[in-house]
Design a protein around this motif. Structure first.
Motif, PDB file in Angstrom:
ATOM      1  N   LEU A   1      -4.876   5.888   1.442  1.00 62.21           N
ATOM      2  CA  LEU A   1      -3.695   6.221   0.557  1.00 62.21           C
ATOM      3  C   LEU A   1      -4.108   5.938  -0.821  1.00 62.21           C
ATOM      4  O   LEU A   1      -3.521   6.835  -1.607  1.00 62.21           O
ATOM      5  N   SER A   2      -5.515   5.541  -1.138  1.00 67.24           N
ATOM      6  CA  SER A   2      -5.954   5.663  -2.722  1.00 67.24           C
ATOM      7  C   SER A   2      -6.877   6.676  -2.824  1.00 67.24           C
ATOM      8  O   SER A   2      -7.362   7.034  -3.717  1.00 67.24           O
ATOM      9  N   GLY A   3      -7.214   7.767  -1.511  1.00 63.74           N
ATOM     10  CA  GLY A   3      -7.676   8.832  -1.789  1.00 63.74           C
ATOM     11  C   GLY A   3      -9.276   8.698  -1.205  1.00 63.74           C
ATOM     12  O   GLY A   3      -9.965   9.524  -1.456  1.00 63.74           O
ATOM     13  N   ASP A   4      -9.573   7.572  -0.859  1.00 64.76           N
ATOM     14  CA  ASP A   4     -11.081   7.500  -0.705  1.00 64.76           C
ATOM     15  C   ASP A   4     -11.260   7.542   0.697  1.00 64.76           C
ATOM     16  O   ASP A   4     -11.167   6.439   1.603  1.00 64.76           O
TER      17      ASP A   4
ATOM     18  N   VAL B   1      -5.566   1.256   3.133  1.00 60.70           N
ATOM     19  CA  VAL B   1      -5.416   1.373   1.634  1.00 60.70           C
ATOM     20  C   VAL B   1      -6.134   2.136   1.015  1.00 60.70           C
ATOM     21  O   VAL B   1      -6.137   2.885   0.240  1.00 60.70           O
ATOM     22  N   SER B   2      -7.584   2.088   1.489  1.00 58.01           N
ATOM     23  CA  SER B   2      -8.494   3.008   0.888  1.00 58.01           C
ATOM     24  C   SER B   2      -8.061   4.545   1.160  1.00 58.01           C
ATOM     25  O   SER B   2      -8.030   5.656   0.288  1.00 58.01           O
TER      26      SER B   2
ATOM     27  N   ARG C   1      -4.595  -5.117  -1.066  1.00 57.29           N
ATOM     28  CA  ARG C   1      -5.886  -5.739  -0.643  1.00 57.29           C
ATOM     29  C   ARG C   1      -5.942  -7.440  -0.752  1.00 57.29           C
ATOM     30  O   ARG C   1      -6.410  -7.802   0.189  1.00 57.29           O
TER      31      ARG C   1
ATOM     32  N   ALA D   1       0.778  -1.256  -0.012  1.00 53.28           N
ATOM     33  CA  ALA D   1      -0.070  -0.045   0.137  1.00 53.28           C
ATOM     34  C   ALA D   1       0.928   1.218  -0.059  1.00 53.28           C
ATOM     35  O   ALA D   1       0.605   2.111  -0.446  1.00 53.28           O
TER      36      ALA D   1
ATOM     37  N   GLY E   1       2.352   2.155  -3.514  1.00 51.23           N
ATOM     38  CA  GLY E   1       1.609   2.419  -4.427  1.00 51.23           C
ATOM     39  C   GLY E   1       1.002   1.363  -5.086  1.00 51.23           C
ATOM     40  O   GLY E   1       0.468   1.395  -6.233  1.00 51.23           O
ATOM     41  N   ARG E   2       0.736   0.126  -4.667  1.00 53.27           N
ATOM     42  CA  ARG E   2       0.279  -0.980  -5.059  1.00 53.27           C
ATOM     43  C   ARG E   2      -0.753  -1.495  -4.260  1.00 53.27           C
ATOM     44  O   ARG E   2      -0.989  -2.477  -3.802  1.00 53.27           O
ATOM     45  N   PRO E   3      -2.017  -0.841  -4.483  1.00 57.25           N
ATOM     46  CA  PRO E   3      -3.224  -0.980  -3.850  1.00 57.25           C
ATOM     47  C   PRO E   3      -3.835  -2.449  -3.831  1.00 57.25           C
ATOM     48  O   PRO E   3      -4.414  -3.142  -2.863  1.00 57.25           O
ATOM     49  N   GLU E   4      -3.831  -3.036  -5.227  1.00 56.42           N
ATOM     50  CA  GLU E   4      -4.681  -4.147  -5.384  1.00 56.42           C
ATOM     51  C   GLU E   4      -3.595  -5.355  -4.791  1.00 56.42           C
ATOM     52  O   GLU E   4      -4.237  -6.279  -4.212  1.00 56.42           O
TER      53      GLU E   4
END
Length: 349
Positions: free
Chosen positions: A208-211, A205-206, A176, A167, A170-173
Motif C-alpha cells: 500500500l506504500s508502493g514498495d 503495508v509495504s 507497522r 494501513a 493511509g497510516r503506515p507507521e
C-alpha cells in the motif's frame, strides 16, 4: 466447562485440523451424557477450527449447535461468547444482519476482556462496511483486551486487524506498530500460522506504500514460516495477486485470483470471493480481455451489493467503466459521478 473442552479451545489456533475432529467427537459425547455446558464449549472449539480451515458452513452449523447447548445449560455467558464467534462467519457469507444480531446480544451480556472480543468483532464489521467508527471500536477493543493474560491471543487479533485498518486508511507507521506488536504476541505464544499471517500483512503495508519488492519479500517470508490455513489463504492469495498485478504479471494474477475466488465460493466465503473477482477483473483488463473483465466484475458487484459494501461497489463500477471505455463507450458525466463516489469512499484511483 471441562478441562478437555478448555484444552481444545487453547489448541485450536495451533492444530485446527486435530481440534476439528476431537472437538466434534467431544461435543457429541457430551450431548449423549447430558453435559450440555461441555458440549457447548466443544462446539465452539469445533466451529473455530472449521472457520480457520475455510469450512464456513460447517463453522456456522457447529456454532448453532453450541448456542443451543449453552442455552439448554442456562449458561448465557457461554452462549454470548459463541455468538461472538459466530458473527464472523455470518459476515463472511454476507449475512450482515445476522452477524450484527449476534454481536448485539453478546455485547448486552459480556463485560471486561470478554466484551473486548465482541467489540473487536464489531470493529471488523465497521471496517468492512467502511464506517468511520471502526477506528474508535478497534481502540476500545485493544484497551479492553490489554492486560488479560487469558485473552492475549485476542489482543493479537485486535492489534493485527487494527494495523490493517491503519494501513488502508493511509497510516503506515501506525500499521507497522500494531502489526509488530501482534507479531510479538504470536511468537511468544508459539502460534506460527498467525505469526506468518502478520508477516504477510506487513507486506500488505509495504504494498500500500508502493514498495512492491518489499511486499513480495514479506509474502515469501510468510510462506516460508508456515502454510496459511483456510480462509486466510484466500486473503493472503488476494494480496499476493495484487502485488503480482502491480508489477505487471497480469496473467499469473488472473489465474490465481480466479482459482481462489472459486475456493471462496466453495467455502461459503462470499466476501473474499467478491474481492478476488474484482482483482481478476483488473487483471483481465490488463490482458485486454474486456469480455472476461465485465463478466467477472458483474459477479463481484452482486457480491458487494449483497454484503452492503458501497465503497467496493464503487471500485467495481470503476472496473466496468474502464471496460466500457476500452470498448469505445463511456461519457464524462457518468465518469465524474463515479469519481466523486470513489472519493467519498476514500478510493483515490
Amino acid at each position: 466447562m471441562t478441562c478437555a473442552a478448555s484444552r481444545l479451545l487453547d489448541a485450536v489456533d495451533r492444530t485446527p485440523d486435530v481440534v476439528e475432529t476431537e472437538a466434534t467427537a467431544l461435543a457429541e459425547r457430551s450431548v449423549a451424557d447430558g453435559d450440555h455446558r461441555t458440549a457447548a464449549a466443544a462446539w465452539r472449539a469445533a466451529g473455530i477450527a472449521h472457520r480457520m480451515l475455510g469450512r464456513i458452513i460447517d463453522a456456522l452449523t457447529a456454532f448453532d449447535a453450541g448456542i443451543a447447548a449453552a442455552e439448554h445449560a442456562d449458561d448465557h455467558h457461554l452462549a454470548a461468547l459463541i455468538r461472538t464467534s459466530r458473527a464472523a462467519p455470518r459476515f463472511m457469507t454476507g449475512d450482515m444482519d445476522g452477524g450484527l444480531d449476534d454481536l448485539r446480544l453478546a455485547l448486552a451480556t459480556l463485560d471486561g476482556a470478554d466484551r473486548g472480543i465482541a467489540v473487536f468483532q464489531h470493529a471488523q464489521y465497521l471496517d468492512v462496511v467502511e464506517d468511520p467508527g471502526a477506528t474508535a471500536a478497534f481502540d476500545e477493543a485493544v484497551s479492553l483486551l490489554t492486560g488479560s493474560e487469558a485473552h492475549a491471543k485476542y489482543l493479537g487479533h485486535a492489534l493485527a486487524n487494527r494495523g490493517l485498518h491503519h494501513a488502508n486508511a493511509g497510516r503506515p507507521e501506525a500499521a507497522r506498530r500494531d502489526l509488530t506488536a501482534a507479531l510479538a504476541i504470536w511468537d511468544e505464544l508459539d502460534l506460527a500460522a498467525l505469526a506468518a499471517t502478520v508477516v504477510h500483512n506487513l507486506g500488505v503495508v509495504s504494498m500500500l506504500s508502493g514498495d512492491f519488492v518489499a511486499a513480495l519479500e514479506h509474502f515469501e517470508s510468510a510462506q516460508r514460516r508456515t502454510s496459511t490455513l483456510g480462509n486466510d489463504a484466500a486473503a493472503s492469495g488476494r494480496d499476493y495477486c495484487d502485488a503480482l498485478l502491480s508489477v505487471g504479471l497480469a496473467a499469473e494474477a488472473h489465474e490465481r485470483a480466479t482459482e481462489l475466488a472459486a475456493r471462496g465460493d466453495a467455502a461459503g466465503d462470499a466476501l473474499a470471493a467478491a474481492e478476488l473477482r474484482l482483482l481478476a477483473s483488473h487483471a483481465a483488463l490488463q490482458l485486454d480481455d474486456v469480455d472476461a473483465a465485465v463478466a467477472t466484475a458483474e459477479r463481484a458487484l452482486a457480491g458487494f451489493r449483497a454484503a452492503g459494501r458501497p465503497g467496493w461497489e464503487a471500485m467495481t463500477r470503476l472496473s466496468l467503466a474502464r471496460a466500457d471505455v476500452a470498448r469505445g463507450g463511456g461519457d464524462s458525466a457518468s465518469l465524474d459521478l463515479l469519481a466523486a463516489d470513489l472519493l467519498a469512499h476514500r478510493w483515490h484511483d
